[in-house]
Write a protein that holds these residues in place. Structure first.
Motif, PDB file in Angstrom:
ATOM      1  N   GLY A   1     -32.062  16.815  14.429  1.00  0.00           N
ATOM      2  CA  GLY A   1     -31.907  15.742  15.399  1.00  0.00           C
ATOM      3  C   GLY A   1     -32.848  14.585  15.155  1.00  0.00           C
ATOM      4  N   GLU A   2     -34.090  14.886  14.735  1.00  0.00           N
ATOM      5  CA  GLU A   2     -35.052  13.801  14.467  1.00  0.00           C
ATOM      6  C   GLU A   2     -34.560  12.887  13.352  1.00  0.00           C
ATOM      7  N   ILE A   3     -34.138  13.488  12.249  1.00  0.00           N
ATOM      8  CA  ILE A   3     -33.723  12.693  11.096  1.00  0.00           C
ATOM      9  C   ILE A   3     -32.423  11.954  11.407  1.00  0.00           C
TER      10      ILE A   3
ATOM     11  N   THR B   1     -37.977  23.856  21.497  1.00  0.00           N
ATOM     12  CA  THR B   1     -36.552  23.519  21.524  1.00  0.00           C
ATOM     13  C   THR B   1     -36.329  22.191  22.246  1.00  0.00           C
ATOM     14  N   SER B   2     -37.296  21.311  22.173  1.00  0.00           N
ATOM     15  CA  SER B   2     -37.234  20.047  22.899  1.00  0.00           C
ATOM     16  C   SER B   2     -36.083  19.161  22.431  1.00  0.00           C
ATOM     17  N   THR B   3     -35.556  18.383  23.343  1.00  0.00           N
ATOM     18  CA  THR B   3     -34.525  17.399  23.013  1.00  0.00           C
ATOM     19  C   THR B   3     -35.067  15.975  23.028  1.00  0.00           C
ATOM     20  N   THR B   4     -36.344  15.818  23.332  1.00  0.00           N
ATOM     21  CA  THR B   4     -37.003  14.506  23.317  1.00  0.00           C
ATOM     22  C   THR B   4     -38.346  14.637  22.609  1.00  0.00           C
ATOM     23  N   PRO B   5     -38.846  13.546  21.982  1.00  0.00           N
ATOM     24  CA  PRO B   5     -40.128  13.621  21.269  1.00  0.00           C
ATOM     25  C   PRO B   5     -41.252  14.141  22.149  1.00  0.00           C
TER      26      PRO B   5
ATOM     27  N   TYR C   1     -33.542  22.483  15.368  1.00  0.00           N
ATOM     28  CA  TYR C   1     -32.648  22.857  14.269  1.00  0.00           C
ATOM     29  C   TYR C   1     -31.200  22.448  14.547  1.00  0.00           C
ATOM     30  N   ARG C   2     -30.979  21.654  15.609  1.00  0.00           N
ATOM     31  CA  ARG C   2     -29.650  21.165  15.942  1.00  0.00           C
ATOM     32  C   ARG C   2     -29.706  19.650  16.148  1.00  0.00           C
ATOM     33  N   PRO C   3     -28.588  18.945  15.970  1.00  0.00           N
ATOM     34  CA  PRO C   3     -28.589  17.479  16.122  1.00  0.00           C
ATOM     35  C   PRO C   3     -29.021  17.003  17.500  1.00  0.00           C
ATOM     36  N   THR C   4     -28.912  17.861  18.507  1.00  0.00           N
ATOM     37  CA  THR C   4     -29.293  17.467  19.871  1.00  0.00           C
ATOM     38  C   THR C   4     -30.779  17.657  20.147  1.00  0.00           C
ATOM     39  N   MET C   5     -31.528  18.220  19.212  1.00  0.00           N
ATOM     40  CA  MET C   5     -32.947  18.512  19.429  1.00  0.00           C
ATOM     41  C   MET C   5     -33.822  17.489  18.709  1.00  0.00           C
ATOM     42  N   ARG C   6     -34.966  17.171  19.305  1.00  0.00           N
ATOM     43  CA  ARG C   6     -35.933  16.263  18.663  1.00  0.00           C
ATOM     44  C   ARG C   6     -37.338  16.650  19.094  1.00  0.00           C
ATOM     45  N   GLU C   7     -38.263  16.673  18.140  1.00  0.00           N
ATOM     46  CA  GLU C   7     -39.669  16.940  18.449  1.00  0.00           C
ATOM     47  C   GLU C   7     -40.575  15.754  18.123  1.00  0.00           C
ATOM     48  N   VAL C   8     -40.230  14.971  17.119  1.00  0.00           N
ATOM     49  CA  VAL C   8     -41.086  13.850  16.715  1.00  0.00           C
ATOM     50  C   VAL C   8     -40.317  12.533  16.860  1.00  0.00           C
ATOM     51  N   PRO C   9     -41.031  11.439  17.185  1.00  0.00           N
ATOM     52  CA  PRO C   9     -40.368  10.165  17.457  1.00  0.00           C
ATOM     53  C   PRO C   9     -40.028   9.372  16.196  1.00  0.00           C
ATOM     54  N   ASP C  10     -39.077   8.462  16.337  1.00  0.00           N
ATOM     55  CA  ASP C  10     -38.662   7.610  15.228  1.00  0.00           C
ATOM     56  C   ASP C  10     -39.828   6.831  14.634  1.00  0.00           C
ATOM     57  N   ASP C  11     -40.697   6.314  15.506  1.00  0.00           N
ATOM     58  CA  ASP C  11     -41.799   5.466  15.028  1.00  0.00           C
ATOM     59  C   ASP C  11     -42.719   6.223  14.075  1.00  0.00           C
TER      60      ASP C  11
END
Length: 305
Positions: A247-249, A194-198, A217-227
């Motif tokens: 959140g990632e996309i 449930t991470s919010t950062t990569p 599964y929410r806009p505030t969550m991110r698991e993988v980085p933009d790069d």
């Protein structure tokens, strides 16, 4: 009306992971053919409650899932899945916790079979919560593993999971503390947090690595980085759902690291193939209702025998 009710043990006994993978793959091909009505899921209390539904026109069958999510309890997911068919008065009601674990694992199996190197045999799992074990079971079903690395904030839970999966799947399982160290040189990475950062740096990944990101599964969550998204082949479960919930996309699009043209839906990828050059691949899923429909259909057919 005849109501068939199935609990966790009955669901697990009735549905093997290979069968679940096949059913979910078939469902995404059917989605690509336009056979489903599938509204974007209803999200209440900022993701605390979810309602998902799908109707398969050719079979006149439908599934509705309602659940609550609270990551301070165990299990975090609780709810029910209801399966109905117009031609029958019988309804199937199944435990949503076990269904969600199996269907989320199954879609990872479909994506891994499509995107991971054919000879992949090593996997890193980031996260040791309720979805974690079936991520590994599904990967192992399509790419037999010899080595599993687990990273989790809960060391005891990770060690217990590694011991259990190692014995069940007859693979070597180790627990590591550093995500970047854990993903280095492995073929497949599964993120179920449930991470919010990569969770890791793209530089730590092997050039051929495949990443499954299913936790956020929410806009505030991110698991993988933009790069990573910018340079990888990116396959998603369903465009509308991902644009609203991932959140990632959402972050990568806002940062102009990617455009929507960079995103390939799973159904299209399965039907038409994936054009890639042997580099990194990412599968991003927020979970959609046809996955639950697919597993509920398996249960309905099994219970009717």
């Amino acid at each position: 009306m005849d109501v068939v009710t199935l609990g966790p043990d009955e669901i697990r006994a009735a549905v093997s992971m290979p069968a679940a993978i096949d059913a979910v793959r078939d469902a995404f091909l059917a989605l690509h053919r336009g056979e489903f009505e599938m509204p974007t899921r209803t999200v209440l209390r900022d993701g605390g409650f979810l309602v998902m539904s799908a109707h398969h026109r050719p079979t006149a069958s439908a599934m509705i899932k309602t659940l609550s999510l609270d990551f301070d309890r165990d299990p975090a997911i609780a709810g029910t899945v209801v399966w109905s068919e117009l031609g029958h008065s019988r309804q199937l009601v199944a435990d949503a916790t076990e269904m969600t674990r199996i269907r989320t694992g199954a879609i990872t199996g479909v994506a891994t079979d499509l995107l991971a190197p054919p000879d992949a045999k090593t996997c890193t799992l980031i996260g040791a919560g309720g979805q974690a074990a079936d991520q590994v079971r599904a990967v192992h079903a399509v790419r037999p593993l010899t080595e599993l690395r687990i990273v989790s904030r809960g060391l005891e839970r990770a060690e217990a999971l590694g011991k259990a999966l190692g014995a069940e799947l007859d693979i070597s399982a180790v627990v590591l503390a550093d995500p970047d160290e854990a993903v280095r040189d492995v073929d497949i990475v599964c993120c179920a947090t449930t991470s919010t950062t990569p969770l890791f740096s793209p530089e730590s990944l092997a050039e051929h690595a495949h990443v499954n990101a299913i936790g956020a599964y929410r806009p505030t969550m991110r698991e993988v980085p933009d790069d990573l998204l910018a340079e990888a082949t990116v396959v998603i479960d369903e465009r509308e759902a991902v644009l609203e919930e991932s959140g990632e996309i959402i972050h990568a699009l806002a940062a102009r690291a990617i455009t929507q043209d960079h995103l390939l839906e799973l159904g299209t990828a399965l039907a038409e193939g994936v054009v890639r050059s042997g580099g990194r691949t990412v599968f991003k899923s927020v979970g959609v209702a046809i996955q639950d429909w697919a597993i509920a259909g398996l249960l309905a057919r099994t219970s009717a025998r």
